[in-house]
Design an enzyme around this catalytic site. Structure first.
Site, PDB file in Angstrom:
ATOM      1  N   ASP A 162      18.836 -30.166  42.556  1.00 35.88           N
ATOM      2  CA  ASP A 162      18.917 -28.969  43.395  1.00 35.88           C
ATOM      3  C   ASP A 162      19.811 -27.877  42.809  1.00 35.88           C
ATOM      4  OD1 ASP A 162      21.319 -30.247  43.757  1.00 35.88           O
ATOM      5  OD2 ASP A 162      21.214 -30.363  45.942  1.00 35.88           O
TER       6      ASP A 162
ATOM      7  N   HIS B 240      29.016 -26.188  49.429  1.00 31.69           N
ATOM      8  CA  HIS B 240      28.784 -27.531  48.876  1.00 31.69           C
ATOM      9  C   HIS B 240      29.351 -27.703  47.465  1.00 31.69           C
ATOM     10  CE1 HIS B 240      26.295 -28.495  52.253  1.00 31.69           C
ATOM     11  NE2 HIS B 240      25.318 -27.661  51.934  1.00 31.69           N
TER      12      HIS B 240
ATOM     13  N   GLY C 215      24.225 -29.058  46.011  1.00 28.34           N
ATOM     14  CA  GLY C 215      23.588 -28.445  47.166  1.00 28.34           C
ATOM     15  C   GLY C 215      23.320 -26.962  47.049  1.00 28.34           C
TER      16      GLY C 215
ATOM     17  N   ASP D  64      26.572 -23.271  59.375  1.00 27.13           N
ATOM     18  CA  ASP D  64      25.389 -23.705  58.625  1.00 27.13           C
ATOM     19  C   ASP D  64      24.868 -25.019  59.208  1.00 27.13           C
ATOM     20  OD1 ASP D  64      23.907 -24.943  56.188  1.00 27.13           O
ATOM     21  OD2 ASP D  64      24.464 -22.978  55.426  1.00 27.13           O
TER      22      ASP D  64
ATOM     23  N   HIS E 216      23.880 -27.475  57.626  1.00 27.80           N
ATOM     24  CA  HIS E 216      24.373 -28.561  56.773  1.00 27.80           C
ATOM     25  C   HIS E 216      25.906 -28.656  56.855  1.00 27.80           C
ATOM     26  CE1 HIS E 216      20.458 -27.455  54.930  1.00 27.80           C
ATOM     27  NE2 HIS E 216      20.336 -28.760  54.816  1.00 27.80           N
TER      28      HIS E 216
ATOM     29  N   ASP F 104      20.417 -21.172  58.224  1.00 28.26           N
ATOM     30  CA  ASP F 104      19.317 -22.135  58.139  1.00 28.26           C
ATOM     31  C   ASP F 104      19.139 -22.924  59.434  1.00 28.26           C
ATOM     32  OD1 ASP F 104      21.728 -23.373  57.658  1.00 28.26           O
ATOM     33  OD2 ASP F 104      21.161 -24.237  55.728  1.00 28.26           O
TER      34      ASP F 104
ATOM     35  N   TYR G 251      16.706 -20.164  54.271  1.00 28.08           N
ATOM     36  CA  TYR G 251      15.626 -20.294  53.289  1.00 28.08           C
ATOM     37  C   TYR G 251      14.349 -19.581  53.722  1.00 28.08           C
ATOM     38  CZ  TYR G 251      19.298 -23.262  51.867  1.00 28.08           C
ATOM     39  OH  TYR G 251      20.562 -23.691  51.519  1.00 28.08           O
TER      40      TYR G 251
END
Length: 423
Positions: free
Chosen positions: A110, A152, A160, A202, A204, A297, A340
């Site tokens: 990634d 990240h 990430g 976020d 995540h 996101d 995204y």
């Protein structure tokens, strides 16, 4: 129909706000493999909406001051990152053929190497630090850097979609401010080291930021508190023992490293319910600076397809930011992050910028004619409304979250008032 953006968010005086951007930064950020051209969309929409030219009729001054970012120096990056990682990632002559080194520094899967990666790392870190400087120098009350928020990136490797730990660098820079003079109605003025609160919105978990400041073994107070509101489940990135709901009974509990996971489908209703929890943590910690990672996101329509959060309405992302800016006393740094569906990211950050200006745009307004207008189909409006996803955050779960965080606040207050020192 009047929206939250028209009523609640317009209350109160506007803050002095700066917006960090340059053509060089946009070009570098638009080459990020995970978000090709997103930066171009974001800043193009802000321009088309007239945010950089808008003038406050009360004083004749522009709402936003645009700052050109500087490049971060290697010395500034070494405040957190390892020398080995920087020597590898910042070398433009690398051919990235050594598989073992690529793996060692996380530049695979990634986070693949990409053209002018070294410039991206220096410009994004420099942009966030430019925003930090504006806060430290009292140029503004709110500093905006939508190309930042890379939560990240690890100390010694990329992870990430994140190649540089600008969030951590920002927190460390704000922590170094001179002592703050505090006053209380019942006591004489005193000084204390500045406190920095990091709030991550976020979907995540903010693994790298939380891990950077996590310290369960200390009984001291701390200048830094991190709070991540996110989704977590087996197999969902990133895996971390810190991503579970904070538990004061756990020997690994640190009241300055907090985690509030929400279940799938989290909507405005759930976010409205947990706002008092987050507000309570801020009130207890009483930060002088607040770093808000505004990853989008979790909005409805994102390919991650995990939450159903909206841009407008009670409990929305816009509502939350409005309350943070209005009700929390510290200076604020607004950073980007995940997102995204690039058109929705541009919508969201343009709307949040207008809130930071103290002049919120109507969410139902049409996107103005400009080069990237076709990407905003089918609605061609600013709003990001809810989808059809079911909110799985049950009453039972939310009551448990409230119970846990009541105890978290008690533990936090104890450490702040009875801690053995300040870290």
């Amino acid at each position: 129909m009047q929206s939250m953006g028209d009523s609640e968010l317009s209350a109160g005086p506007s803050s002095r706000a700066v917006y960090v951007v340059s053509e060089e930064l946009v070009k570098a950020s638009s080459s990020l493999p995970s978000n090709r051209n997103r930066s171009f969309l974001v800043h193009s929409l802000a321009t088309a909406l007239g945010l950089f030219k808008a003038v406050n009729p009360d004083n004749g001054q522009k709402y936003l001051r645009v700052l050109r970012p500087r490049r971060a120096t290697t010395r500034e990056l070494l405040v957190y990152h390892t020398r080995d990682y920087l020597e590898y990632a910042l070398n433009p002559s690398r051919d990235y053929q050594d598989k073992s080194q690529i793996a060692e520094f996380g530049l695979e899967d990634d986070c693949p190497p990409f053209h002018n990666m070294h410039e991206y790392i220096q410009l994004v870190a420099g942009a966030t630090l430019t925003a930090v400087d504006a806060l430290k120098d009292d140029i503004c009350d709110v500093a905006i850097c939508w190309d930042g928020g890379r939560h990240h990136a690890q100390k010694s490797k990329a992870s990430g979609f994140c190649y540089v730990a600008d969030c951590v660098l920002a927190i460390l820079a704000l922590k170094k401010q001179p002592a703050i003079v505090t006053t209380d109605i019942d006591t004489l003025p005193a000084t204390r080291k500045p406190r920095v609160m990091y709030v991550d919105l976020d979907v995540h978990f903010s693994d790298a930021v939380s891990q950077a400041f996590y310290n369960a073994s200390s009984m001291a107070s701390s200048q830094i508190l991190t709070l991540s509101i996110h989704y977590t489940s087996p197999g969902f990135f990133p895996p971390s023992f810190l991503s579970d709901l904070s538990n004061p009974d756990d020997p690994a509990f640190d009241p300055f490293t907090l985690s509030l996971p929400l279940k799938a489908g989290a909507s405005n209703r759930t976010f409205a319910r947990i706002w008092p929890i987050v507000n309570g943590i801020e009130n207890t910690f009483d930060p002088d600076f607040i770093v808000i990672q505004c990853g989008v996101d979790g909005l409805a329509g994102d390919p991650v397809a995990t939450w159903n959060w909206c841009l407008d309405g009670e409990g929305s992302l816009g509502s939350w930011l409005g309350k943070m800016l209005r009700q929390w006393r510290g200076k604020k740094l607004l950073l980007g992050g995940g997102g995204y569906n690039s058109a929705n990211a541009a919508r969201a950050w343009a709307y949040l910028t207008s809130i930071a200006m103290g002049n919120p745009l109507p969410p139902d307004m049409d996107i103005p004619e400009h080069r990237t207008l076709p990407l905003y189909q089918p609605s061609f409006t600013l709003d990001v409304p809810a989808g059809n996803m079911q909110d799985e955050n049950s009453e039972e779960y939310l009551l448990e979250v409230e119970r846990r965080f009541q105890r978290v606040r008690e533990a936090l207050n104890f450490r702040l008032t009875c801690g053995t020192g300040s870290l």
